[in-house]
Design a protein around this motif. Sequence first.
Motif, PDB file in Angstrom:
ATOM      1  N   GLU A 149       0.826  -1.202   0.000  1.00 57.88           N
ATOM      2  CA  GLU A 149       0.000   0.000   0.000  1.00 57.88           C
ATOM      3  C   GLU A 149       0.866   1.261   0.000  1.00 57.88           C
ATOM      4  OE1 GLU A 149      -3.329   2.447  -0.051  1.00 57.88           O
ATOM      5  OE2 GLU A 149      -3.060   0.325  -0.552  1.00 57.88           O
ATOM      6  N   LEU A 150       1.953   1.248   0.759  1.00 58.96           N
ATOM      7  CA  LEU A 150       2.852   2.399   0.769  1.00 58.96           C
ATOM      8  C   LEU A 150       3.465   2.625  -0.607  1.00 58.96           C
ATOM      9  CD1 LEU A 150       4.724   1.980   4.193  1.00 58.96           C
ATOM     10  CD2 LEU A 150       3.040   3.725   3.594  1.00 58.96           C
ATOM     11  N   GLY A 151       3.883   1.530  -1.250  1.00 54.82           N
ATOM     12  CA  GLY A 151       4.451   1.635  -2.588  1.00 54.82           C
ATOM     13  C   GLY A 151       3.440   2.150  -3.598  1.00 54.82           C
ATOM     14  N   ARG A 152       2.214   1.684  -3.489  1.00 50.21           N
ATOM     15  CA  ARG A 152       1.182   2.135  -4.419  1.00 50.21           C
ATOM     16  C   ARG A 152       0.817   3.598  -4.183  1.00 50.21           C
ATOM     17  NH1 ARG A 152      -3.043  -2.924  -5.509  1.00 50.21           N
ATOM     18  NH2 ARG A 152      -1.554  -4.117  -6.772  1.00 50.21           N
ATOM     19  N   ARG A 153       0.802   4.009  -2.933  1.00 45.96           N
ATOM     20  CA  ARG A 153       0.505   5.412  -2.658  1.00 45.96           C
ATOM     21  C   ARG A 153       1.578   6.312  -3.278  1.00 45.96           C
ATOM     22  NH1 ARG A 153      -3.989   5.451  -1.654  1.00 45.96           N
ATOM     23  NH2 ARG A 153      -3.771   7.485  -2.611  1.00 45.96           N
ATOM     24  N   ASP A 242       2.809  -4.964  -8.937  1.00 49.95           N
ATOM     25  CA  ASP A 242       2.492  -4.613  -7.553  1.00 49.95           C
ATOM     26  C   ASP A 242       2.423  -3.111  -7.336  1.00 49.95           C
ATOM     27  OD1 ASP A 242       2.241  -7.216  -6.859  1.00 49.95           O
ATOM     28  OD2 ASP A 242       4.171  -7.390  -5.848  1.00 49.95           O
ATOM     29  N   VAL A 243       3.464  -2.399  -7.783  1.00 46.78           N
ATOM     30  CA  VAL A 243       3.496  -0.951  -7.560  1.00 46.78           C
ATOM     31  C   VAL A 243       3.656  -0.184  -8.867  1.00 46.78           C
ATOM     32  CG1 VAL A 243       4.343  -1.122  -5.182  1.00 46.78           C
ATOM     33  CG2 VAL A 243       5.987  -1.061  -7.055  1.00 46.78           C
ATOM     34  N   LYS A 244       3.272  -0.790  -9.977  1.00 38.62           N
ATOM     35  CA  LYS A 244       3.335  -0.125 -11.281  1.00 38.62           C
ATOM     36  C   LYS A 244       1.924   0.126 -11.773  1.00 38.62           C
ATOM     37  CE  LYS A 244       5.112  -0.538 -15.997  1.00 38.62           C
ATOM     38  NZ  LYS A 244       5.832  -1.406 -16.962  1.00 38.62           N
ATOM     39  N   LEU A 245       1.573   1.386 -11.876  1.00 38.71           N
ATOM     40  CA  LEU A 245       0.236   1.746 -12.321  1.00 38.71           C
ATOM     41  C   LEU A 245       0.011   1.370 -13.771  1.00 38.71           C
ATOM     42  CD1 LEU A 245      -0.359   5.262 -10.731  1.00 38.71           C
ATOM     43  CD2 LEU A 245      -1.910   3.317 -10.562  1.00 38.71           C
ATOM     44  N   GLY A 246      -1.195   0.856 -14.042  1.00 39.23           N
ATOM     45  CA  GLY A 246      -1.602   0.622 -15.415  1.00 39.23           C
ATOM     46  C   GLY A 246      -2.258   1.874 -15.971  1.00 39.23           C
TER      47      GLY A 246
END
Length: 319
Positions: A149-153, A242-246
């Motif tokens: 979640e931290l990586g995605r934020r 995991d932390v790469k936005l599409g």
Amino acid sequence: MARTLDPPDFELSIELNPDAPAELQGIGTSYWELDGLDPETGDPVWTHRTRDLDFKVWSGTAHYAAAAAVTATVLEYFCTSCGGELTLTSRQALTHVRQGKNIDCRSCSAAVEDQAAKVLSPKASKERARRLSEQESVRLAEEEKRKLELGRREAIVERYPVENSSSEHLIDQASILAKVGALAVLHAVGDSGGLIYPIDFNDDSIGPDQSISSELFMAAWNANLLQIHPTSPSGAFVWEEDVKLGGGVYIHKARFFLPERALSNSASRSSPPLFVPGSTWPVCGRRNALNWPSWLGVSSRRKPAVTSFICSANTGCRI
């Protein structure tokens, strides 16, 4: 201010069980750790509350776990049944005996001895190892979830930063359809703390039907009159890794803002993401009072009825 306690008027002897693991021995000694006596009632005041002791992995009851780890004997008091030294079954037993009540020792209290033996049995040890393994797995999973979640934020903030920019250029370049779309969305959804959400195309709050509602919204979004705010939940986006936005965004989960009410978003201005409709849309909440943005050129004294449209292939949508 800490109250002053009386010193104990008895001696409490603690004997470790050599067969108990060191961790359990620590719980047992902490269970019997005494600060003193209450000056008003004379009752023992314990250093640790039982709920603060990590006994549940060993037993569902604190005094059973303590009994498996140590033997506590209060000197100069004797068992009512056998007359021998009074080995205590629990903290309550010490309170009662000092109040003059008849108390049996551990040897004469079969239930306590049986439960203490069960705590250290091979079956209990195996079950305890299983529970500890499960707890560790849950802890690791939660830690991985937190890191994800931290990586995605961080990825969301990087793609959708909030930056200084004038809204005049955006409104000058926007089509009338985009302007009407921004007004329609703001009127339908409202503005909660500067954020516009949730967006719902299934009712008639934005437009008379789902097709027109989505068309109005997309026009405003593509003109950057509505922009994605980086506080949108990570579940509002499609992720390639995991932390790469599409390139996809779930509109009904995302949070938007008007460029006058927050700083504009240069990232979304350069490449608005692909519209990915969700299978289930949230119901729009209570409509808030409408405050028309001055940069849209609408007088506060005369607000258009943006929920009624005339649309055709030739003329497009107009109020």
